[in-house]
Design a protein around this motif. Structure first.
Motif, PDB file in Angstrom:
ATOM      1  N   LYS A 132      -3.152   2.961  -1.799  1.00  0.00           N
ATOM      2  CA  LYS A 132      -4.325   3.156  -2.654  1.00  0.00           C
ATOM      3  C   LYS A 132      -5.638   2.952  -1.924  1.00  0.00           C
ATOM      4  O   LYS A 132      -6.563   3.754  -2.038  1.00  0.00           O
TER       5      LYS A 132
ATOM      6  N   ARG B 119       3.111   4.066  -2.866  1.00  0.00           N
ATOM      7  CA  ARG B 119       1.886   4.576  -3.493  1.00  0.00           C
ATOM      8  C   ARG B 119       0.891   3.438  -3.700  1.00  0.00           C
ATOM      9  O   ARG B 119      -0.322   3.615  -3.513  1.00  0.00           O
ATOM     10  N   GLU B 120       1.390   2.286  -4.076  1.00  0.00           N
ATOM     11  CA  GLU B 120       0.519   1.131  -4.269  1.00  0.00           C
ATOM     12  C   GLU B 120      -0.093   0.701  -2.939  1.00  0.00           C
ATOM     13  O   GLU B 120      -1.294   0.385  -2.869  1.00  0.00           O
ATOM     14  N   ARG B 121       0.706   0.682  -1.897  1.00  0.00           N
ATOM     15  CA  ARG B 121       0.211   0.293  -0.574  1.00  0.00           C
ATOM     16  C   ARG B 121      -0.844   1.258  -0.049  1.00  0.00           C
ATOM     17  O   ARG B 121      -1.708   0.886   0.742  1.00  0.00           O
TER      18      ARG B 121
ATOM     19  N   ASN C 276      -0.961   0.883   6.709  1.00  0.00           N
ATOM     20  CA  ASN C 276      -0.541   1.535   5.463  1.00  0.00           C
ATOM     21  C   ASN C 276      -0.955   2.998   5.425  1.00  0.00           C
ATOM     22  O   ASN C 276      -0.335   3.806   4.730  1.00  0.00           O
TER      23      ASN C 276
ATOM     24  N   ALA D  18       7.105   4.096  -5.567  1.00  0.00           N
ATOM     25  CA  ALA D  18       6.121   3.321  -6.335  1.00  0.00           C
ATOM     26  C   ALA D  18       5.447   2.277  -5.439  1.00  0.00           C
ATOM     27  O   ALA D  18       4.219   2.090  -5.486  1.00  0.00           O
ATOM     28  N   ARG D  19       6.250   1.606  -4.629  1.00  0.00           N
ATOM     29  CA  ARG D  19       5.694   0.579  -3.742  1.00  0.00           C
ATOM     30  C   ARG D  19       4.749   1.188  -2.712  1.00  0.00           C
ATOM     31  O   ARG D  19       3.660   0.659  -2.460  1.00  0.00           O
TER      32      ARG D  19
END
Length: 426
Positions: A347, A343-345, A364, A340-341
């Motif tokens: 984006k 995937r956020e990084r 990233n 989850a972390r």
């Protein structure tokens, strides 16, 4: 770095943006040396004298290279704290200096952009000093001269290989030296000499106060402060072993390394917010004691040979993909959190295909986004085919995007290659 220059990982931003304000009195002198047939057969060589005085080290060194001065293909990566007094060479017309900031590894790129053709050899002499009470964590009973920044020049790449001989005087008596396991270390009175005849891309000088060895098994030895509890050594050793065993089973055996050393720094994660791998050694800390951190470094036994400047994702994203495999098996809850972390990084990360080390905001992308693309590929072709693909890459020593795409096409089809190549471009 391979990088690897070459393998530096998970830095905290505050660590990454520090500069060597205390580095001074640098002189870079480029001297054209007469070529000889004997020298032409030799790899680059770095000779270095390091003198400790209280919490300060003084360095004088010379880098000798068989590379020709042939325009902008020759450049040096230097510590961002370097104060360049003079740059001279028989055939040097001009040069430019550009700064690489951000994570990982800020540095200056000194590029010879106007050079006359020459058949002569190159030597670089330089000197400077480092206050260890402000940098490299002597205040935490730890010395790590390659921490945060380069402390010696790298010619043309982070992973150019050279032999070296480092002579250290007044080395702190209560500190234990840690260096490359294949280096020759000799001591005579207050002088310590490190000589490495097998070419490598960096000088490795680590040292900790009051260190001891703790044997997990016949293959894995941990080195850390005497005050570390046996249960912590046991916990870290177990995670390293489980990671090695799982990835050996998935990818096939890595380089023929028979022993592993895990070096636990005498400092906190707040001070040094990253860890790294050096062939048969992991340099980490007691507060990195989880499968995610340790398995990423273990994975570099398989994924570390790509050009770290041009295609860092071939090292870092593949290591992160490997980490996901280990987490799914040994810590499913943390796997979900890490995914989850990351995937956020990823984006707003730039395309992986554009994520060179010199590109702005590329970290990233080549560290996280590329690993997510590999997961997407696995979902498309299936875990069995993915495992076979990566085993082939290990067996053949695949270390570029184009080679990887070619192997993917051979194993699957042109449509699958186009699918994955498209991911790398978005």
């Amino acid at each position: 770095m391979r990088q690897s220059a070459v393998g530096i990982h998970q830095r905290e931003n505050n660590i990454m943006t520090q500069s060597f304000s205390n580095l001074f009195s640098l002189t870079v002198l480029l001297i054209a040396l007469s070529a000889s047939s004997a020298w032409a057969q030799k790899p680059d060589h770095l000779s270095m004298n390091v003198h400790f005085k209280d919490s300060t080290i003084f360095i004088e060194a010379k880098y000798q290279s068989a590379s020709k001065l042939n325009g902008d293909s020759i450049y040096f990566l230097l510590n961002p704290g370097y104060e360049i007094d003079t740059i001279k060479s028989k055939d040097l017309i001009s040069y430019k200096v550009s700064q690489k900031e951000g994570i990982p590894l800020p540095f200056y790129r000194l590029e010879f952009n106007e050079v006359r053709d020459t058949s002569e050899m190159l030597a670089v002499a330089f000197r400077y000093k480092i206050n260890l009470s402000e940098q490299n964590h002597m205040k935490s009973d730890w010395i790590e001269l390659n921490a945060d920044k380069l402390w010696f020049p790298n010619l043309g790449a982070l992973n150019n290989e050279f032999t070296y001989e480092v002579t250290i005087t007044n080395f702190p008596e209560s500190y234990r030296l840690v260096t490359h396991t294949d280096a020759q270390v000799t001591r005579e009175k207050n002088t310590l000499t490190i000589k490495k005849d097998n070419p490598w891309y960096e000088v490795l000088v680590l040292a900790g106060k009051d260190m001891k060895e703790w044997e997990y098994n016949q293959n894995i030895t941990l080195l850390g402060c005497q005050h570390i509890a046996d249960s912590t050594f046991e916990s870290i050793g177990k995670k390293v072993k489980n990671s090695i065993d799982l990835l050996n089973g998935y990818f096939g055996m890595s380089d023929p390394i028979t022993t592993f050393k895990v070096v636990l720094r005498n400092t906190s994660r707040d001070e040094l917010g990253y860890q790294f791998n050096r062939r048969d050694m992991i340099v980490t800390g007691t507060d990195f004691n989880d499968y995610g951190n340790l398995s990423h470094e273990v994975a570099h036994y398989w994924w570390s040979k790509a050009n770290f400047i041009q295609e860092p994702w071939m090292n870092e994203s593949f290591a992160n993909y490997s980490m996901y495999l280990v987490l799914k098996d040994f810590d499913a809850e943390d796997y979900q959190k890490v995914m989850a972390r990351n995937r956020e990084r990823s984006k707003n990360a730039i395309p992986v295909a554009n994520a060179t080390l010199f590109a702005a905001d590329a970290y990233n992308s080549y560290y996280h986004k590329g690993a997510l693309h590999l997961i997407a590929l696995e979902e498309k072709i299936g875990s069995e085919s993915m495992g076979r693909l990566l085993s082939i890459c290990v067996e053949k020593g695949i270390n570029s995007s184009e080679e990887f795409l070619q192997e993917l096409e051979k194993l699957t089809d042109i449509e699958t290659r186009d699918f994955f190549e498209g991911l790398l471009k978005i």
